[in-house]
Design an enzyme around this catalytic site. Structure first.
Site, PDB file in Angstrom:
ATOM      1  N   LYS A  82      82.886 -73.779  -4.196  1.00  0.00           N
ATOM      2  CA  LYS A  82      81.655 -74.109  -3.484  1.00  0.00           C
ATOM      3  C   LYS A  82      81.689 -75.495  -2.840  1.00  0.00           C
ATOM      4  CE  LYS A  82      79.048 -70.775  -6.086  1.00  0.00           C
ATOM      5  NZ  LYS A  82      77.720 -70.309  -6.544  1.00  0.00           N
ATOM      6  N   ASN A 112      64.834 -65.708 -15.000  1.00  0.00           N
ATOM      7  CA  ASN A 112      65.689 -66.163 -16.098  1.00  0.00           C
ATOM      8  C   ASN A 112      64.911 -67.164 -16.947  1.00  0.00           C
ATOM      9  OD1 ASN A 112      66.137 -68.931 -14.934  1.00  0.00           O
ATOM     10  ND2 ASN A 112      67.102 -67.720 -13.313  1.00  0.00           N
ATOM     11  N   PHE A 165      75.433 -77.301 -10.923  1.00  0.00           N
ATOM     12  CA  PHE A 165      75.347 -77.079 -12.363  1.00  0.00           C
ATOM     13  C   PHE A 165      76.061 -75.784 -12.702  1.00  0.00           C
ATOM     14  CE2 PHE A 165      72.485 -80.492 -12.458  1.00  0.00           C
ATOM     15  CZ  PHE A 165      72.139 -80.791 -13.772  1.00  0.00           C
ATOM     16  N   ASP A 223      73.650 -67.483  -1.437  1.00  0.00           N
ATOM     17  CA  ASP A 223      74.265 -68.481  -2.314  1.00  0.00           C
ATOM     18  C   ASP A 223      73.921 -69.870  -1.781  1.00  0.00           C
ATOM     19  OD1 ASP A 223      75.969 -70.201  -3.733  1.00  0.00           O
ATOM     20  OD2 ASP A 223      77.460 -68.623  -4.014  1.00  0.00           O
ATOM     21  N   ILE A 224      72.906 -70.465  -2.355  1.00  0.00           N
ATOM     22  CA  ILE A 224      72.397 -71.744  -1.838  1.00  0.00           C
ATOM     23  C   ILE A 224      73.442 -72.841  -1.969  1.00  0.00           C
ATOM     24  CG2 ILE A 224      70.605 -73.499  -2.079  1.00  0.00           C
ATOM     25  CD1 ILE A 224      68.790 -71.302  -3.242  1.00  0.00           C
ATOM     26  N   LYS A 284      53.147 -50.377  -7.591  1.00  0.00           N
ATOM     27  CA  LYS A 284      53.728 -50.417  -8.928  1.00  0.00           C
ATOM     28  C   LYS A 284      54.544 -49.165  -9.207  1.00  0.00           C
ATOM     29  CE  LYS A 284      52.544 -50.534 -13.831  1.00  0.00           C
ATOM     30  NZ  LYS A 284      51.459 -50.552 -14.822  1.00  0.00           N
TER      31      LYS A 284
END
Length: 413
Positions: free
Chosen positions: A348, A217, A330, A313-314, A296
């Site tokens: 969470k 990202n 965040f 999911d940390i 590849k």
């Protein structure tokens, strides 16, 4: 835009062609809320007139040591005493020589010699002048005096030469001024995180598709690095778990470089037990390829279907495993920001969340600023204006410490 509200800045403009840039600098500092008192040397007035700076600063402009409009004060002493910072931009070889050797023969140099506040110098001159041993020696002497420098740029100069010597852009000088005040503010804070372990995650993750390609990202890591540096400067023992970035590794922190979600998960869980505060600013992949190809992948004629599995999911796992830790997440969103952030707090098991709309100007990934709202699990909200990421980091830490002190009081009662 940086907030310099109420800061009193004396801007000294000396006689070089780059004096025209000082007008833009005056405007930008004023827009940021600073009170800009401009002093023009006699040579500077050959390039730009005092009225220009008066119109942009909305304050009188000083040009002559012997012009004293207020009989109750001596102007250069008044400016020297009340300034928070003196900026000399552009600083010619001549004015640098005067400052280095204690010469005070005009309004600007007498003010500088009389002041006890920091002085920031932005040189601008011909490349050969900039490289002359006398100029270099004068700048070294000013550095020994504690003066700060904003490095000139490299490029085509007004004289036709190409090299180092062009005045830093007004935006760069404003950044340097803002950084000065942020650092000063941080140094004035007590070491209020002394004895605390702060675990910070930053940057993106990369999930391999094959030996060449990966999913990632736009996260730059700037926000997380700013948090780590701010916590370090406030006395904390900091562990920074970082995905791949182009940023310089912060000094004085435990640095753990990772690449994949799994690597970040393992590093966070390893450091979680000793942590008092966890601030997870990393932008972690939610999904990863189900199968990583050994070689590849070759382009075919038809469409390509890539099968993905959910990644660990940390943040949710930290929320499940936390004991004493204060956990901050965040929420980077593009719509219904507060609604999604509030839901994430509950889902969470977080203590606080930092929410922002990445489509907002100045709040996107990779920018040097951010526009955020802090939300706690008790429904409190604090919306911040656009600030540098270091300033946002300080606000986050302030909010965390406030909640920790409230938690401690409630445990005592």
């Amino acid at each position: 835009m940086h907030s310099l509200a109420g800061k009193r800045i004396v801007l000294g403009v000396s006689g070089g062609i780059a004096a025209y840039k000082a007008a833009a600098l005056t405007s930008k500092l004023t827009q940021a809320g600073a009170l800009v008192h401009v002093i023009l040397t006699e040579s500077a007035m050959q390039f730009v007139q005092p009225l220009t700076f008066q119109a942009l600063s909305h304050l009188p402009v000083y040009t002559d040591t012997f012009t004293e409009p207020d009989p109750h004060v001596i102007s250069h002493i008044e400016l020297a005493d009340k300034a928070d910072l003196i900026v000399v931009a552009p600083a010619t070889a001549n004015i640098i020589g005067k400052m280095a050797n204690g010469i005070a023969d005009d309004m600007l140099t007498t003010t500088i010699l009389a002041t006890k506040v920091p002085v920031m110098v932005a040189p601008a001159m011909n490349v050969n002048m900039y490289g002359h041993p006398a100029v270099a020696a004068n700048m070294d002497r000013l550095t020994e005096y504690g003066y700060q420098f904003v490095e000139p740029g490299v490029g085509l100069l007004a004289c036709g030469w190409i090299g180092k010597g062009r005045l830093a852009e007004p935006e760069e000088i404003v950044e340097a001024v803002a950084a000065f005040f942020e650092k000063k503010s941080a140094s004035l804070k007590e070491q209020d995180l002394a004895g605390k372990h702060v675990l910070v995650t930053a940057g993106p993750t990369r999930e391999k598709i094959d030996p060449i390609r990966y999913i990632t990202n736009h996260a730059s890591g700037k926000m997380g690095y700013a948090i780590a540096e701010a916590a370090r400067d406030r006395g904390a023992m900091v562990t920074l778990v970082s995905g791949p970035t182009t940023l310089e590794q912060p000094a004085g922190v435990k640095f753990v470089p990772v690449e994949s979600v799994q690597e970040m998960f393992d590093a966070v869980m390893e450091n979680l037990p000793e942590s008092d505060i966890v601030i997870k600013s990393a932008a972690v992949s939610d999904y990863r390829p189900k199968t990583v190809q050994e070689h590849k992948m070759k382009k075919g004629d038809g469409p390509l279907v890539l099968e993905l599995d959910k990644a660990p999911d940390i943040l949710k796992t930290v929320g499940e495993r936390k004991t004493k830790q204060f956990v901050v997440g965040f929420a980077a969103e593009t719509q219904d920001v507060i609604k999604h952030a509030q839901a994430k707090i509950e889902r969470k098991n977080l203590d606080m969340i930092v929410a922002n709309n990445v489509l907002t100007e100045g709040a996107g990934m990779g920018s040097d600023t951010n526009v955020v709202t802090l939300l706690t699990r008790f429904g409190e909200q604090l919306a911040l204006d656009k600030l540098s990421k270091r300033a946002v980091a300080e606000k986050i830490l302030d909010a965390v410490l406030l909640k920790l002190s409230q938690r401690a009081l409630s445990e005592l009662s």
